[in-house]
Design a protein around this motif. Structure first.
Motif, PDB file in Angstrom:
ATOM      1  N   GLU A   1      -4.794   9.814  -2.928  1.00  0.00           N
ATOM      2  CA  GLU A   1      -3.985  10.792  -3.650  1.00  0.00           C
ATOM      3  C   GLU A   1      -2.514  10.662  -3.269  1.00  0.00           C
ATOM      4  OE1 GLU A   1      -4.973  14.869  -3.635  1.00  0.00           O
ATOM      5  OE2 GLU A   1      -6.736  14.652  -4.923  1.00  0.00           O
ATOM      6  N   THR A   2      -2.273  10.539  -1.969  1.00  0.00           N
ATOM      7  CA  THR A   2      -0.899  10.410  -1.489  1.00  0.00           C
ATOM      8  C   THR A   2      -0.247   9.145  -2.045  1.00  0.00           C
ATOM      9  OG1 THR A   2      -1.515  11.528   0.568  1.00  0.00           O
ATOM     10  CG2 THR A   2       0.559  10.311   0.555  1.00  0.00           C
TER      11      THR A   2
ATOM     12  N   THR B   1       5.689  16.370   3.700  1.00  0.00           N
ATOM     13  CA  THR B   1       6.087  15.449   4.749  1.00  0.00           C
ATOM     14  C   THR B   1       4.937  15.197   5.713  1.00  0.00           C
ATOM     15  OG1 THR B   1       8.347  16.252   4.607  1.00  0.00           O
ATOM     16  CG2 THR B   1       7.761  15.032   6.585  1.00  0.00           C
ATOM     17  N   ALA B   2       4.196  16.253   5.981  1.00  0.00           N
ATOM     18  CA  ALA B   2       3.068  16.131   6.913  1.00  0.00           C
ATOM     19  C   ALA B   2       1.971  15.242   6.325  1.00  0.00           C
ATOM     20  CB  ALA B   2       2.508  17.507   7.240  1.00  0.00           C
ATOM     21  N   ALA B   3       1.826  15.339   4.983  1.00  0.00           N
ATOM     22  CA  ALA B   3       0.789  14.541   4.314  1.00  0.00           C
ATOM     23  C   ALA B   3       1.131  13.069   4.328  1.00  0.00           C
ATOM     24  CB  ALA B   3       0.613  15.009   2.882  1.00  0.00           C
TER      25      ALA B   3
ATOM     26  N   ALA C   1       0.243  18.980  -1.088  1.00  0.00           N
ATOM     27  CA  ALA C   1      -0.226  18.482   0.210  1.00  0.00           C
ATOM     28  C   ALA C   1      -1.661  17.992   0.050  1.00  0.00           C
ATOM     29  CB  ALA C   1      -0.161  19.585   1.249  1.00  0.00           C
ATOM     30  N   THR C   2      -1.965  16.859   0.637  1.00  0.00           N
ATOM     31  CA  THR C   2      -3.310  16.303   0.536  1.00  0.00           C
ATOM     32  C   THR C   2      -3.628  15.465   1.761  1.00  0.00           C
ATOM     33  OG1 THR C   2      -4.738  14.834  -0.745  1.00  0.00           O
ATOM     34  CG2 THR C   2      -2.375  14.363  -0.803  1.00  0.00           C
TER      35      THR C   2
ATOM     36  N   PHE D   1       3.615   6.544  -5.629  1.00  0.00           N
ATOM     37  CA  PHE D   1       3.944   5.479  -6.574  1.00  0.00           C
ATOM     38  C   PHE D   1       4.396   6.062  -7.909  1.00  0.00           C
ATOM     39  CE2 PHE D   1       2.196   2.373  -3.720  1.00  0.00           C
ATOM     40  CZ  PHE D   1       2.750   1.163  -4.125  1.00  0.00           C
ATOM     41  N   TRP D   2       3.765   7.154  -8.335  1.00  0.00           N
ATOM     42  CA  TRP D   2       4.149   7.769  -9.605  1.00  0.00           C
ATOM     43  C   TRP D   2       5.614   8.183  -9.572  1.00  0.00           C
ATOM     44  CZ3 TRP D   2       6.266  11.892 -12.079  1.00  0.00           C
ATOM     45  CH2 TRP D   2       5.984  12.059 -13.433  1.00  0.00           C
TER      46      TRP D   2
END
Length: 463
Positions: free
Chosen positions: A274-275, A461-463, A268-269, A280-281
């Motif tokens: 970062e997200t 999901t929240a992130a 989570a972030t 993409f990774w």
């Protein structure tokens, strides 16, 4: 490194017009494959046989006609090896001139003469000067110097829209130029190369980087031999047996554990970068370990039902052209597209807003490099924050995909086909034989790392 030779019978195709033809009765050429520096070139002989007759060539009792063919192809192998021993240093172009060209044993209809791209396409490179040191360095285009030969390579790559390859030659030239200046090609000796390596190592340059510079220098020298700028001389040529041997830089291919994958996936972030990088990774990973550049080139027209069908540009400077790859579009990938993709889903629009229509090759390379570096920098930060020992980079997604599929028992043919490591006809034939249901089934293997962690999933999901 010496050249290797192999005779083989051309494979059948999967074209519709051939489907009704008995492949055992179809005449196809016997070919000679010459591999040097891991790059193969193939040459069709004048001998066309059926698959059934080709298999008979190794048998003791065959027809007089097959005996003649058997004798002829043995002669080809022996003469090819003799010619290769005389070429020091060896290069594909020199071999073609010495053995293939005008040889009655080979089909000459498909032979192509090398053309000077600069003369054909023009020579206005002013807009590239900012990115290429070699283009803005005055007085280097003197015949017989490294500047002249490197400049030819760089310009040809730019004209062919191979900016990444052009930059590698530019980097190699800059290293040699900053070491000794615009020296003559004849000054590139074994002792010079060894001195260059010692100088770089002393200045804390990685040996892999030194090897990269020297591999491109070697290509420049071989081209100079082909162009007649240097006389082929085994005494002065710096590379090869009992001279300077460029080390092969190999890394142990490590991968993330299932626990590390789960931790990375569910982190989570509140940081948007970062997200984005994490999302993409995992898109790269789920899409058959897709290269970032190929992801940025995806268009909505490449998405059909539950699958992505895309054409991957093959490795630069090979004789292969393109290969279509099929990847299953899972729910995680769909979510990434919805979150980060272009909202206008016209078939001609790029899926992700990394590239825009009308960019030239240099602008495309800049955009691709900028986004890939951004993803790399932020995935590395995520890995450090999560205390994952292995450095997480976009390239790791490709290794992770191949390793996980192999560990789960997927066949080598499936993995190679998914990565685009096979010839186009071979890949299409294999995918046609297993069907899209099997592609989907195999893709589900990649979900194995996910744990039943409702809290982590809700945080993600929240992130």
């Amino acid at each position: 490194m010496s050249a290797t030779f192999k005779l083989f019978h051309e494979e059948g195709t999967t074209k519709k017009e051939d489907q009704q033809v008995d492949q055992k009765e179809k005449l196809r050429p016997i070919k000679l494959r010459v591999t040097f520096n891991r790059k193969p070139r193939e040459y069709s002989t004048v001998h066309n046989v059926t698959a059934e007759d080709y298999d008979k060539l190794d048998k003791p009792h065959i027809s007089d006609n097959l005996k003649k063919i058997k004798t002829a192809i043995r002669k080809i192998m022996l003469e090819a090896e003799d010619i290769a021993e005389q070429l020091e240093p060896f290069s594909h172009d020199a071999f073609e001139r010495s053995f293939i060209l005008n040889n009655p044993l080979f089909d000459q209809r498909k032979r192509k003469t090398r053309k000077d791209n600069q003369q054909k396409k023009g020579d206005d490179f002013s807009k590239h000067e900012k990115k290429f040191m070699i283009l803005r360095t005055p007085g280097i285009d003197l015949k017989g110097t490294i500047g002249h030969s490197y400049l030819k390579f760089v310009k040809e790559k730019i004209l062919d829209n191979k900016i990444g390859s052009a930059l590698k030659y530019n980097y190699s030239f800059a290293n040699i130029y900053n070491f000794k200046g615009n020296i003559q090609l004849t000054e590139i000796t074994t002792e010079f190369v060894k001195e260059f390596e010692r100088h770089k190592i002393k200045n804390n340059v990685r040996k892999s980087a030194v090897g990269s510079t020297l591999r491109h220098l070697r290509a420049v020298l071989l081209d100079a031999f082909d162009a007649g700028l240097l006389v082929q001389n085994k005494k002065t040529y710096p590379f090869g047996k009992k001279k300077y041997k460029i080390g092969e830089h190999t890394k142990k291919k490590q991968k993330l554990t299932e626990d590390e994958m789960n931790l990375f996936f569910n982190t989570a972030t509140d940081c948007e970068n970062e997200t984005m990088a994490r999302d993409f990774w995992f898109f790269f990973y789920f899409a058959n370990g897709m290269n970032p550049r190929d992801v940025y080139f995806l268009k909505y027209g490449d998405i059909s039902d539950e699958f992505i069908k895309f054409v991957r540009a093959k490795t630069e400077d090979t004789t292969e052209t393109t290969t279509e790859i099929v990847a299953y579009l899972n729910d995680d990938m769909k979510a990434v597209i919805e979150k980060w993709g272009n909202k206008d889903k016209d078939p001609d629009n790029y899926v992700f807003p990394v590239l825009t229509p009308g960019l030239d090759a240099t602008d495309i390379d800049t955009a691709v490099t900028k986004r890939t570096r951004l993803i790399r920098d932020w995935t590395k930060k995520i890995g450090k924050r999560l205390e994952i020992p292995l450095t997480i980079t976009p390239q790791l997604a490709r290794v992770q995909f191949a390793s996980d599929m192999s560990a789960a028992g997927s066949t080598t043919s499936f993995i190679k086909g998914s990565l685009g490591h096979q010839k186009e006809a071979t890949t299409e034939k294999y995918l046609a034989s297993i069907g899209f249901d099997e592609v989907k089934k195999q893709a589900n293997i990649l979900q194995k790392f996910k744990k039943q962690n409702n809290k982590a999933n809700s945080e993600r999901t929240a992130a």
